[in-house]
Design a protein around this motif. Structure first.
Motif, PDB file in Angstrom:
ATOM      1  N   GLU A 196      60.730 116.375  51.518  1.00 51.86           N
ATOM      2  CA  GLU A 196      60.118 115.822  50.305  1.00 51.86           C
ATOM      3  C   GLU A 196      61.158 115.211  49.359  1.00 51.86           C
ATOM      4  OE1 GLU A 196      56.828 115.661  49.544  1.00 51.86           O
ATOM      5  OE2 GLU A 196      56.269 116.554  51.466  1.00 51.86           O
TER       6      GLU A 196
ATOM      7  N   ARG B 261      56.270 110.383  58.674  1.00 44.15           N
ATOM      8  CA  ARG B 261      55.980 111.667  58.026  1.00 44.15           C
ATOM      9  C   ARG B 261      57.025 112.676  58.490  1.00 44.15           C
ATOM     10  NH1 ARG B 261      51.190 112.023  55.394  1.00 44.15           N
ATOM     11  NH2 ARG B 261      52.526 113.498  54.314  1.00 44.15           N
ATOM     12  N   SER B 262      57.581 113.404  57.544  1.00 45.51           N
ATOM     13  CA  SER B 262      58.604 114.393  57.864  1.00 45.51           C
ATOM     14  C   SER B 262      58.450 115.578  56.914  1.00 45.51           C
ATOM     15  CB  SER B 262      60.006 113.772  57.698  1.00 45.51           C
ATOM     16  OG  SER B 262      60.397 113.791  56.343  1.00 45.51           O
TER      17      SER B 262
ATOM     18  N   ASP C 125      59.793 112.069  53.781  1.00 42.91           N
ATOM     19  CA  ASP C 125      58.366 111.959  54.045  1.00 42.91           C
ATOM     20  C   ASP C 125      57.814 110.696  53.386  1.00 42.91           C
ATOM     21  OD1 ASP C 125      55.918 112.945  55.112  1.00 42.91           O
ATOM     22  OD2 ASP C 125      55.349 113.648  53.123  1.00 42.91           O
TER      23      ASP C 125
ATOM     24  N   GLY D 198      58.262 115.363  63.413  1.00 45.94           N
ATOM     25  CA  GLY D 198      57.621 114.483  62.446  1.00 45.94           C
ATOM     26  C   GLY D 198      56.595 113.633  63.163  1.00 45.94           C
TER      27      GLY D 198
END
Length: 167
Positions: A22, A18-19, A123, A39
């Motif tokens: 986008e 997850r970061s 992400d 993240g």
């Protein structure tokens, strides 16, 4: 340019990175350009037992799948240069097997969630594997850096652009 499927290797994600990124445009091109970007990794719950003892490491190596890429070219114009280069002399994201690698700082582990810093991926990127970073194994002395000899420092400030977008 598909590869022959005769010797296909199948990987399944062990979790997702997850970061805050986008879309690829404007994101860091290497972890050195994402030093302060936080993240996390959401590891599949069934695998969390494998995290035992990992908290003793300050950094981890992430192997992941460039899941948004569709094809590749054997000659590319990398982010850190204006000259066309052979794909395997670059870290371009569009590759025959679409495998990426980043070394990130491990901040903490809560259950099956790893909090990290220095993340330079999109992400929801599928994670293939995690390995502990050990300087005696991973920081090998090198004396040649090819065309990157004069360009490597650019990774700290350059951001992704459209040159590796699917077309």
């Amino acid at each position: 340019m598909p590869l022959p499927e005769k010797d296909a290797i199948i990987f399944h994600p062990i979790g997702y990175i997850r970061s805050p990124f986008e879309t690829p445009e404007g994101m860091p091109i290497q972890p050195s350009g994402a030093k302060d970007v936080a993240g996390k990794i959401e590891l599949h719950d069934a695998l969390k037992e494998g995290l035992q003892d990992l908290e003793g490491f300050s950094h981890i190596i992430l192997l992941y799948h460039f899941h948004k890429n569709e094809d590749y070219h054997l000659k590319v114009k990398p982010f850190m240069d204006t000259e066309e280069r052979g794909l395997f002399s670059t870290r371009a994201p569009r590759r025959p097997n679409m495998i990426g690698m980043s070394t990130v700082e491990l901040l903490s582990i809560e259950g099956n969630v790893l909090h990290i810093r220095g993340v330079d991926v999109l992400d929801r990127t599928p994670l293939i594997d995690i390995k502990p970073y050990v300087k005696e194994f991973d920081a090998v002395p090198a004396d040649r850096f090819g065309w990157l000899e004069t360009n490597a420092k650019k990774s700290e400030s350059l951001k992704s652009d459209e040159r590796f977008a699917n077309k």
